[in-house]
Design an enzyme around this catalytic site. Structure first.
Site, mmCIF file in Angstrom:
data_model
loop_
_atom_site.group_PDB
_atom_site.id
_atom_site.type_symbol
_atom_site.label_atom_id
_atom_site.label_comp_id
_atom_site.label_asym_id
_atom_site.label_seq_id
_atom_site.Cartn_x
_atom_site.Cartn_y
_atom_site.Cartn_z
ATOM 1 N N SER A 7 0.846 -1.122 0.133
ATOM 2 C CA SER A 7 0.010 -0.218 -0.001
ATOM 3 C C SER A 7 0.853 1.222 -0.019
ATOM 4 C CB SER A 7 -0.816 0.009 1.192
ATOM 5 O OG SER A 7 -1.382 1.226 1.591
ATOM 6 N N ASP A 57 -6.674 -6.628 4.373
ATOM 7 C CA ASP A 57 -5.924 -5.102 4.288
ATOM 8 C C ASP A 57 -6.309 -4.611 5.803
ATOM 9 O OD1 ASP A 57 -5.403 -2.695 3.570
ATOM 10 O OD2 ASP A 57 -7.079 -2.233 2.262
ATOM 11 N N MET A 99 -11.698 -5.973 5.457
ATOM 12 C CA MET A 99 -10.651 -5.158 6.181
ATOM 13 C C MET A 99 -10.574 -5.833 7.474
ATOM 14 S SD MET A 99 -10.304 -2.440 4.467
ATOM 15 C CE MET A 99 -9.316 -1.697 5.643
HETATM 16 C C1 DX5 Z 1 -6.602 1.353 5.775
HETATM 17 C C2 DX5 Z 1 -5.743 1.052 4.346
HETATM 18 C C3 DX5 Z 1 -4.951 0.055 4.147
HETATM 19 C C4 DX5 Z 1 -3.673 0.614 4.720
HETATM 20 C C5 DX5 Z 1 -3.131 -0.755 5.236
HETATM 21 O O1 DX5 Z 1 -7.496 2.160 5.881
HETATM 22 O O2 DX5 Z 1 -7.153 0.668 3.463
HETATM 23 O O3 DX5 Z 1 -4.439 -0.349 2.841
HETATM 24 O O4 DX5 Z 1 -2.702 1.118 3.944
HETATM 25 O O5 DX5 Z 1 -1.948 -0.257 6.149
HETATM 26 P P1 DX5 Z 1 -1.189 -1.300 7.162
HETATM 27 O O6 DX5 Z 1 -0.662 -2.452 6.350
HETATM 28 O O7 DX5 Z 1 -0.055 -0.133 7.454
HETATM 29 O O8 DX5 Z 1 -2.079 -1.624 8.139
HETATM 30 ZN ZN ZN Z 2 -6.697 -0.339 1.552
#
Ligand code: DX5
Ligand code: ZN
Length: 223
Positions: free
Chosen positions: A10, A177, A139
């Site tokens: 990401s 994610d 999520m």
């Molecule tokens: C969160 C996003 C993610 C985020 C994940 O709201 O949708 O894609 O970038 O970040 P990490 O891997 O740092 O939790």
């Molecule tokens: Zn994301």
């Protein structure tokens, strides 16, 4: 069915002053997709990128760009994201009234259609549109920010999502994610996920490319 493992760094956690260099590092490490988190300050309390980021990434990389919309009225973003070159476009069902219509519109523009479910959103939202999705995003944190901790209840939800998809008629990517890193990826993979977004774990590492390889290795896949 096994699709193998896809790692999608990401770019929310990338150093934007060195974006091309960092994208190159993760590509060399074997990243499969680039994940772009689009936040509008309304669906989530944070503001990030738009279609111009997707267009910029297409200029510096040949990797597919996986766009995650955390915005209200995602219908307004379908044409701009298609024009910018997004490979997949994922939105949250709470963000629009006509979920199936938006999924169909995304496909019509030649992109993979994805539905994202927050930790508190039931799987049934996806079950109703199973034939209309190419990607289901579970999520594993509440969306809005990078660097949050993986919610432990996620493994069970991923298992239930995998069971749901196994009963479907189509191949659907099962993406996770939030809080994915060396300590959490194996559990999510065992539970049934096949596509892994990682922000902080990749770009917060001393060597982002090596970390991509390490994440894949933790899934038991040879690098
Ligand atoms: C969160 C996003 C993610 C985020 C994940 O709201 O949708 O894609 O970038 O970040 P990490 O891997 O740092 O939790
Ligand atoms: Zn994301």
């Amino acid at each position: 069915m096994s699709r193998g493992v896809r790692i999608a760094p990401s770019i929310l956690s990338a150093d934007l002053t060195r974006l091309a260099e960092q994208v190159d590092q993760v590509a060399t490490g074997g990243a499969d997709w680039l994940h772009v988190d689009v936040m509008d300050g309304r669906f989530v309390p944070n503001l990030t990128f738009g279609a111009n980021m997707v267009a910029a990434l297409k200029k510096i990389s040949s990797l597919p760009v996986d766009v995650h919309l955390m915005v209200v009225e995602p219908e307004n973003y379908i044409a701009p994201m298609a024009d910018a070159g997004a490979a997949s476009l994922t939105f949250h069902p709470e963000a629009t009234i006509h979920v199936q219509r938006q999924l169909a519109a995304i496909r019509q523009r030649g992109m993979k259609a994805g539905l994202a479910l927050n930790p508190g959103t039931p799987l049934g939202r996806a079950e109703e549109v199973l034939d209309d999705i190419d990607l289901l995003l579970i999520m594993t944190v509440n969306p809005g920010f990078g660097g949050q901790s993986y919610l432990p209840a996620s493994d069970r939800k991923i298992q239930r999502a995998r069971a749901l998809l196994s009963g479907g008629r189509r191949d659907v990517f099962l993406e996770v994610d939030g809080g994915i890193g060396p300590d959490t990826i194996a559990g999510a993979h065992t539970a049934g996920a096949d596509t892994f977004v990682a922000g902080q774990a990749v770009f917060g590492a001393a060597d982002p490319g090596a970390q991509v390889r390490e994440l894949r290795r933790r899934c038991g896949v040879a690098t």
